[in-house]
Design an enzyme around this catalytic site. Structure first.
Site, PDB file in Angstrom:
ATOM      1  N   HIS A 217     -17.606  28.298  52.414  1.00  0.00           N
ATOM      2  CA  HIS A 217     -17.723  29.388  53.379  1.00  0.00           C
ATOM      3  C   HIS A 217     -16.703  30.462  53.090  1.00  0.00           C
ATOM      4  O   HIS A 217     -16.228  31.143  53.980  1.00  0.00           O
ATOM      5  CB  HIS A 217     -17.481  28.895  54.793  1.00  0.00           C
ATOM      6  CG  HIS A 217     -18.450  27.874  55.213  1.00  0.00           C
ATOM      7  ND1 HIS A 217     -18.194  26.530  55.109  1.00  0.00           N
ATOM      8  CD2 HIS A 217     -19.691  27.985  55.709  1.00  0.00           C
ATOM      9  CE1 HIS A 217     -19.236  25.863  55.543  1.00  0.00           C
ATOM     10  NE2 HIS A 217     -20.163  26.716  55.906  1.00  0.00           N
ATOM     11  N   GLY A 400     -15.219  37.669  63.976  1.00  0.00           N
ATOM     12  CA  GLY A 400     -15.616  38.963  64.537  1.00  0.00           C
ATOM     13  C   GLY A 400     -17.121  39.129  64.590  1.00  0.00           C
ATOM     14  O   GLY A 400     -17.691  39.429  65.638  1.00  0.00           O
ATOM     15  N   THR A 442     -18.345  27.652  65.699  1.00  0.00           N
ATOM     16  CA  THR A 442     -17.658  26.881  66.733  1.00  0.00           C
ATOM     17  C   THR A 442     -17.481  27.703  67.986  1.00  0.00           C
ATOM     18  O   THR A 442     -17.791  27.274  69.089  1.00  0.00           O
ATOM     19  CB  THR A 442     -16.257  26.488  66.247  1.00  0.00           C
ATOM     20  OG1 THR A 442     -16.355  26.041  64.907  1.00  0.00           O
ATOM     21  CG2 THR A 442     -15.680  25.408  67.109  1.00  0.00           C
TER      22      THR A 442
END
Ligand code: ADP
Ligand code: MG
Length: 577
Positions: A217, A400, A442
């Protein structure tokens, strides 16, 4: 960087549509992801995989005979929501049950676990095997904390093979768990990746250097060394992985995986040395794979995966498969052998959710609820870039954009609920569902759960008095801690949420008006969020990067404090509505 896109916020939707369009003979689109076009035979366990987008061929490309029955697809690098996982599982489930399998990342764990609970509660047996193959993300003594990378493929293959053999859910789970226990990987990166629509890469690797211990990621590497030759890289990979060779292991499955922009030709250059070293160590290589199996958008990097085979695992590894991206042996869509195309497809569009009746008192408060959520969205829109940079320090840089997707969806859902006559509680709950669905990750799951708990506690009857709001905030805190299992001090948004909840209750207890109490509590939350800079993460994606995180506040705590502050202004507006 990415070259082809339209509106970046629609990237995942559009890639899914195109993927299904191109592979319509094998897969169909279902709510939350994709599924095989054939119906799962009644006595077969269904294997459901998933994770964020940006990892192709993981996960959608791995759906088909010999591999998964369905894949839940989140946004780029963001976990699918619990609802998405649940929907995909429902689309392929049989009475034999569902095995969920995915890479071990905090957001995925949260959402898949919640989906599993829901399936079990509905009487669909469901078990989970998390893939934990990345040796650099935690020690051998903490295997269960390791991340999942390209080892996914082996575990999925083994699970699917066992399922297609007609084994029970417990047996499928046990064999997949064994495959995971016997699979190890290590990744490296030469450059970072830039998410569609983002201006900056998630991280960079200095010229002439290589990051070691990459996730998939764009998490920064854990170590950094001088750029090696292909031969030197082969030594680094093999030496590290052989350190975990179990007694008696003499046959290995091998995956040399490209992470996005390393050419397969370059991998072949490294493969020769890898094969020499493995064979030199007395290992027999079984059906090696060299190519792209789990990517990290267009990151330049590579990983090596080894599975210490036993007889059964080898049989599974060699078995045929026929999916959009992975084909081997005599597979194919065996319609002649009785597999039926599922015509109902994803046709069951959930009927628009009924809005429960609400009192006038509660409905009068809805305008303010909507304005509060709009204020949250505006704040996040303004702060999104900065929050992304904060998350990139030790996480994956998506906080964000994740918050932005969530807040945008929640804002739209709240307005829609208000238009349809919802009370304050239902408006918040529906905003929460929309947030969790669209944000992913999450924080998306936790924000969704928090808003839903807030709404459920407030209800649609009484007017939201200061006391009721303080109680509802406590219910939201309980949902977040129950669901995410973080405690104060773990360096998460809980570090801002708990002081906020306590402070709000105390100020309301002193008889202060809601707006006054909220302002004081938001100030406490802001101070607490800033103070997380001194903490070290114990949970979530930042955990493998403990030291990098020191001195930087937790992005989830910071964004929570910012949004709580924005709501203060809405509460301070005069009037009833
Ligand atoms: P992801 O970690 O999936 O990339 P985000 O980047 O959107 O998701 O959110 C990261 C934030 O989520 C962290 O800064 C932290 O505040 C919060 N977080 C992570 N794990 C937990 C947890 N178990 N409980 C509460 N908050 C958490
Ligand atoms: Mg993140």
């Amino acid at each position: 960087m990415s070259y082809l896109r339209n509106d970046p916020t629609r990237f995942t939707d559009e890639l899914t549509a195109g993927f299904v369009r191109a592979n319509g003979d094998l897969v169909r689109r279902v709510e939350g992801g994709v599924a095989r076009r054939t119906r799962t035979p009644e006595t077969q366990v269904a294997v459901v995989i998933g994770g964020g987008s940006g990892h192709y061929p993981a996960f959608a490309g791995l759906v088909g005979p010999g591999l998964a029955h369905g894949a839940a697809m989140g946004n780029v690098f963001a976990s699918p929501s619990a609802h998405q996982v649940y929907s995909v599982a429902k689309a392929v489930a049989t009475p034999a049950g569902v095995l969920l399998s995915y890479g071990n990342y905090a957001g995925d764990v949260l959402n898949f676990d919640q989906a599993q609970e829901r399936l079990n509660a509905e009487g669909i047996p469901c078990r989970t095997v998390r893939v934990t193959d990345d040796v650099f993300s935690a020690g051998e003594d903490e295997r269960e904390k390791r991340r999942g990378i390209a080892g996914d493929l082996v575990v999925f293959r083994v699970a699917a093979w066992a399922a297609e053999q007609g084994r029970s859910l417990e047996e499928v789970e046990a064999l997949a768990a064994r495959a995971n226990d016997r699979t190890v990987s290590l990744g490296v990166a030469f450059s970072g990746c830039t998410l569609p629509g983002a201006e900056e890469p998630l991280f960079t690797v200095p010229a002439g250097r290589m990051a070691v211990g990459m996730g998939i990621h764009g998490e920064p590497g854990i170590d950094e060394v001088d750029l090696p030759t292909a031969e030197e890289l082969a030594h680094l990979f093999v030496d590290r992985l052989l350190a975990e060779r179990p007694d008696g292991a003499d046959r290995v499955a091998v995956i040399l995986n490209g992470l996005g922009s390393v050419k397969t030709e370059e991998l072949f250059v490294a493969y020769t040395t890898i094969a020499d070293l493995l064979e030199g160590a007395g290992l027999t290589i079984v059906e090696p794979e060299v190519g792209e199996y789990a990517t990290s958008f267009e990151m330049a990097g590579a990983s090596l995966t080894l599975t210490w085979l036993d007889e059964e695992l080898e049989q599974a590894w060699r078995s045929p498969a026929y999916t959009p991206a992975y084909r081997k042996g005599a597979g194919g869509l065996d319609l002649a052998a009785g597999e039926q195309v599922d015509e109902e497809a994803a046709a069951e569009e959930a009927a628009a959710e009924e809005i429960p009746p609400a009192s006038d008192d509660s409905r009068r408060a809805v305008g303010r609820v909507v304005r509060a959520i709009t204020a949250i969205r505006e704040t996040i829109d303004r702060e999104a870039d900065a929050l992304g940079r904060l998350d990139a320090v030790a996480g994956d840089g998506d906080h964000g954009i994740g918050m932005q997707r969530g807040a945008t969806a929640a804002d739209a859902a709240a307005r829609d609920a208000a238009d349809r006559g919802a009370g304050a509680g239902t408006t918040l709950a529906l905003a929460g569902d929309a947030w969790a669905d669209k944000a992913g990750g999450t924080s998306g799951a936790l924000w969704g759960a928090a808003l839903r708990a807030l709404g459920t506690s407030l209800g649609d009857d009484a007017a939201p008095s200061a006391e009721r709001v303080a109680e509802a905030v406590a219910a939201a805190r309980d949902a977040v801690t129950r669901f995410g299992k973080a405690e104060v001090g773990d360096k998460t948004l809980v570090d801002a949420l708990v002081p906020f909840t306590d402070s709000l209750a105390a100020h309301v207890g002193n008889g202060e008006a809601l707006a006054v109490a909220w302002r004081a509590a938001a100030a406490d939350a802001t101070a607490a969020a800033e103070a997380t800079a001194d903490l070290l993460p114990r949970l979530g994606r930042a955990r493998p990067h403990v030291e990098k995180s020191r001195g930087t506040p937790d992005p989830g705590a910071v964004s929570l404090a910012q949004t709580l502050t924005a709501v203060t202004a809405v509460l301070a507006e005069g009037g009833d509505e």
